[in-house]
Design a protein around this motif. Structure first.
Motif, PDB file in Angstrom:
ATOM      1  N   UNK A 108      28.826 -17.990  -1.133  1.00  0.00           N
ATOM      2  CA  UNK A 108      28.566 -17.500   0.222  1.00  0.00           C
ATOM      3  C   UNK A 108      29.696 -16.581   0.694  1.00  0.00           C
ATOM      4  N   UNK A 109      29.294 -15.430   1.238  1.00  0.00           N
ATOM      5  CA  UNK A 109      30.227 -14.419   1.763  1.00  0.00           C
ATOM      6  C   UNK A 109      31.197 -13.889   0.704  1.00  0.00           C
ATOM      7  N   UNK A 126      24.459 -20.797  -4.166  1.00  0.00           N
ATOM      8  CA  UNK A 126      24.399 -20.275  -2.805  1.00  0.00           C
ATOM      9  C   UNK A 126      25.021 -18.884  -2.773  1.00  0.00           C
ATOM     10  N   UNK A 127      24.154 -17.872  -2.633  1.00  0.00           N
ATOM     11  CA  UNK A 127      24.601 -16.483  -2.590  1.00  0.00           C
ATOM     12  C   UNK A 127      24.435 -15.924  -1.169  1.00  0.00           C
ATOM     13  N   UNK A 128      24.466 -16.824  -0.201  1.00  0.00           N
ATOM     14  CA  UNK A 128      24.246 -16.455   1.201  1.00  0.00           C
ATOM     15  C   UNK A 128      25.300 -15.458   1.683  1.00  0.00           C
ATOM     16  N   UNK A 129      24.830 -14.357   2.277  1.00  0.00           N
ATOM     17  CA  UNK A 129      25.714 -13.318   2.840  1.00  0.00           C
ATOM     18  C   UNK A 129      26.674 -12.719   1.805  1.00  0.00           C
ATOM     19  N   UNK A 145      18.008 -20.220  -6.272  1.00  0.00           N
ATOM     20  CA  UNK A 145      19.243 -19.696  -5.659  1.00  0.00           C
ATOM     21  C   UNK A 145      18.902 -19.191  -4.250  1.00  0.00           C
ATOM     22  N   UNK A 146      19.859 -19.229  -3.344  1.00  0.00           N
ATOM     23  CA  UNK A 146      19.640 -18.809  -1.953  1.00  0.00           C
ATOM     24  C   UNK A 146      20.349 -17.481  -1.694  1.00  0.00           C
ATOM     25  N   UNK A 166      15.236 -18.220  -2.959  1.00  0.00           N
ATOM     26  CA  UNK A 166      15.109 -18.460  -1.520  1.00  0.00           C
ATOM     27  C   UNK A 166      15.822 -17.388  -0.689  1.00  0.00           C
ATOM     28  N   UNK A 167      15.329 -17.167   0.528  1.00  0.00           N
ATOM     29  CA  UNK A 167      16.002 -16.291   1.485  1.00  0.00           C
ATOM     30  C   UNK A 167      15.736 -14.812   1.337  1.00  0.00           C
TER      31      UNK A 167
END
Length: 204
Positions: A108-109, A126-129, A145-146, A166-167
């Protein structure tokens, strides 16, 4: 890679741990370049907020390691176990994750610009942002994966398993490359989103 005295490196790792534990009052922040860590037991040493550029971690077991907010650009993690490892807000540009096991890892980030993630297992990662500019995910396993709020541009996805990704609807998708660097097949905007959505629903 530079040849470094192992004892000297252990002292630097201990100093960095002290720096983390005392919130910078004691010890010294770790900053090394071109160091081969493959013969060092890193268990028990926090590696968050460190400068570790062009370092080698190939084939190591770094499961559950905290490497958040670290500068890791151009380092190598080929065949490395980074299951559930924390790369939150890390600079991972140009990092090589080929064949790494990064199930459940938190990116993330993180900046993954031009990172190589070929054949990488990113299941539930989690690859969020995260920044995925020209990131190479060819033949990667990205099951569930998100990618919420992640930024895609020129992202290579040929052969990637995207089932359950996801996302997608929340991601910033400028363009993706479903071909190769030599023979690109660039999909832009809505076309790229539809391709990703179709792949996320496919049973592979």
């Amino acid at each position: 890679m530079k040849t470094t005295n192992q004892q000297e490196l252990i002292e630097k790792l201990n100093s960095h741990r002290m720096w983390i534990e005392t919130i910078g009052e004691k010890g010294e922040k770790l900053g090394v370049d071109e160091i081969d860590f493959r013969h060092i037991d890193l268990s028990g040493y926090p590696l968050d907020q460190a400068y570790l550029t062009e370092c080698a971690f190939d084939g190591m077991n770094l499961e559950h390691m905290d490497m958040s907010s670290s500068l890791l650009c151009s380092s190598s993690f080929t065949n490395t176990n980074v299951v559930n490892t924390d790369f939150y807000k890390a600079d991972l540009s140009y990092v090589n994750f080929t064949n790494a096991d990064s199930r459940g890892a938190r990116f993330a980030k993180a900046d993954l610009s031009e990172a190589v993630c070929t054949n990488t297992n990113l299941t539930n990662a989690m690859l969020i942002s995260s920044s995925l500019y020209f990131t190479d995910f060819r033949n990667a396993n990205m099951n569930y994966a998100d990618v919420s709020s992640a930024s895609f541009e020129g992202t290579l996805l040929h052969g990637a398993n995207l089932t359950g990704l996801r996302g997608i609807e929340d991601a910033f998708i400028k363009s993706i490359n479903t071909g190769t660097p030599e023979q690109p097949n660039i999909l832009v905007g809505g076309e790229a989103i539809k391709w990703l959505q179709d792949k996320s629903l496919s049973k592979e």
